[in-house]
Design an enzyme around this catalytic site. Sequence first.
Site, PDB file in Angstrom:
ATOM      1  CG  ASP A  79      11.205   6.375   4.861  1.00  0.00           C
ATOM      2  OD1 ASP A  79      10.631   5.276   4.886  1.00  0.00           O
ATOM      3  OD2 ASP A  79      12.438   6.501   4.717  1.00  0.00           O
ATOM      4  CD  GLU A 117       6.750   6.026   4.278  1.00  0.00           C
ATOM      5  OE1 GLU A 117       7.478   5.122   4.695  1.00  0.00           O
ATOM      6  OE2 GLU A 117       6.860   6.522   3.132  1.00  0.00           O
TER       7      GLU A 117
END
Lengths: 243, 243
Positions: free
Chosen positions: A62, A134
Site C-alpha cells: 500500500d 498490494e
Amino acid sequence: MSSHSKTPADGAPLTTSMVSDLLQTPIQDLTLYRRALTHRSMLRSRNREANESNERLEFLGDALLDLIVGELLYHRFADRNEGFLTRLRAKLVSGKVLAEYARRIDLGDYLLMSKNAAKGEGRDNQSILADAFEAIVGALYLEQGYEAARTFVRDEVLDGIDLLEVAEQEENYKSLLLERMQADGRPQPTYRVIQEEGPSHDKTFTVEALVDDTAYGQGQAGSKKQAEQQAAREALKTINNSS
Amino acid sequence: MSSHSKTPADGAPLTTSMVSDLLQTPIQDLTLYRRALTHRSMLRSRNREANESNERLEFLGDALLDLIVGELLYHRFADRNEGFLTRLRAKLVSGKVLAEYARRIDLGDYLLMSKNAAKGEGRDNQSILADAFEAIVGALYLEQGYEAARTFVRDEVLDGIDLLEVAEQEENYKSLLLERMQADGRPQPTYRVIQEEGPSHDKTFTVEALVDDTAYGQGQAGSKKQAEQQAAREALKTINNSS
C-alpha cells in the site's frame, strides 16, 4: 492475459515459474509471493500450508503504490498542486482500480484460499483481489528491491491507463465549488438552466452557477451535467480572482 | 546538531554546502532542496526568489516516510499484525514527531520564508517544520534516489528513537477494548480496584475490567493506570477467545 494451464484455482500447487509468468519478471524465491497470495482463510483451513496471510505485505505494498503512483503524478502533472495529486492518486490506488489491475493479470486464479472462501465469487472479490495485488507489490519490493517494484507498477499497471482521462474525471468542479463555499462559510451553490437550444437529440444547455442568488459562472455543453461542471469551474475562477 | 554560522535565518543565502551539512550527505544540485525549504509565504513576498513552494515535494516525502518507516516496522515487529504496524507508523510520522526530527537538525534556521511569516515562532512552527522535513526527504529521493532517502531517514531520524518504547506507548489496551465494545454494540467497559496492597510508596493495585457487570480480565501493577491497562489487555484476550 497469460494463457496459463493449471493454477491454484484448479488445485495445482503454486510454483516459481507460475509467479514469474504472472509478474512478467523472473523471481527466485517463492516464499514471499506465496505469502502475498495467501488469503487469511488459509490460516484456518485444515490442511494448513501457511502460517501467515498476506495482510502484513499488503501494508507494505500500500505504501509502495502511494509512492510509485505519487511520483509518476508528480512528474506528469508538474503544474498541479498537492491537493490535485492527492485526489488523483486516491482514485488510481482505490480498491476498485487495484482489483481491475489484478483481474487483468488473472491474479484471482493464483490465490491460495480455502475452498469455502473461494466459493461463489471469492476469487473475483474486489477487496480480496486489491489486497493480494498490494501484497504482491510488497513481496516484489522485498525480494527484488525498489526499482523492480517501481518498474512492475509502471509498466504492468499504469501503462494501460489514460492518466489524463482519469484526471479529467477527477476534476469534479461542482464538488470543489461546494467545498470552497463551505470553507468560506457561504451558502451552497445552485445551478440553473438559462437556455436550451437545438433538436432533442442534439441539445445544447447553458447553465449558470449561483451563490446567494448571484451568478458567478456560466457553462455550455451537450448535457446538463457537463454544463454544470463548466459553470462551476468558471465560478471557481471568478471567486479565486476576486479573493 | 550542526554548529553552523550564518543561515537563511540570519539572512545568508542558502548554499550547497549548507544543505550537505544539514543532511550529513553531499548534495550536487541545490534546486530541489531550495524548493523543499521554501515556505509558501515566499511566493507572495516582494523580492520573490521562488516560483514554487515545498508543497508538492511534501506530497512525495510523505509517501516516502510511510514506506521507509513502514518497512522498518515490518521487519522489527515480525510477529505483529498490520493494524499494529499502521498505528505505530502513524505515531512515528505524525506532524508532532516530524517537527521534532526537524528541530534536532535545526531545520528551522534553513527555511526560506517571508519576514512576516518568520516573525514570532514561525521557524519553530510544528506544521511548517513537519512539512519542510517531508519535503526534504522528497528532494533527497528525487536527487539521489531511493536508497539515499532511506539511509537518511533510518540513520539520521529513526536511529535516535526507541521504537519499542513508542510501541509500548502505542498499546493503549483500554482504548482498544473500548473500540472493540463499540464495534460489537456493547456498553463501555468499566474498571474497579479490587485489591490494594503494600506500603503507600510501594503499592500494588489489582484491577478488574468489567463489561455489563461481568469481569473479563484482571491486572496487577504498581499504578492504577497500568493495572487497568493490563486488565483491559486480559479482557481483550478473553473476548477474542470466546468469539
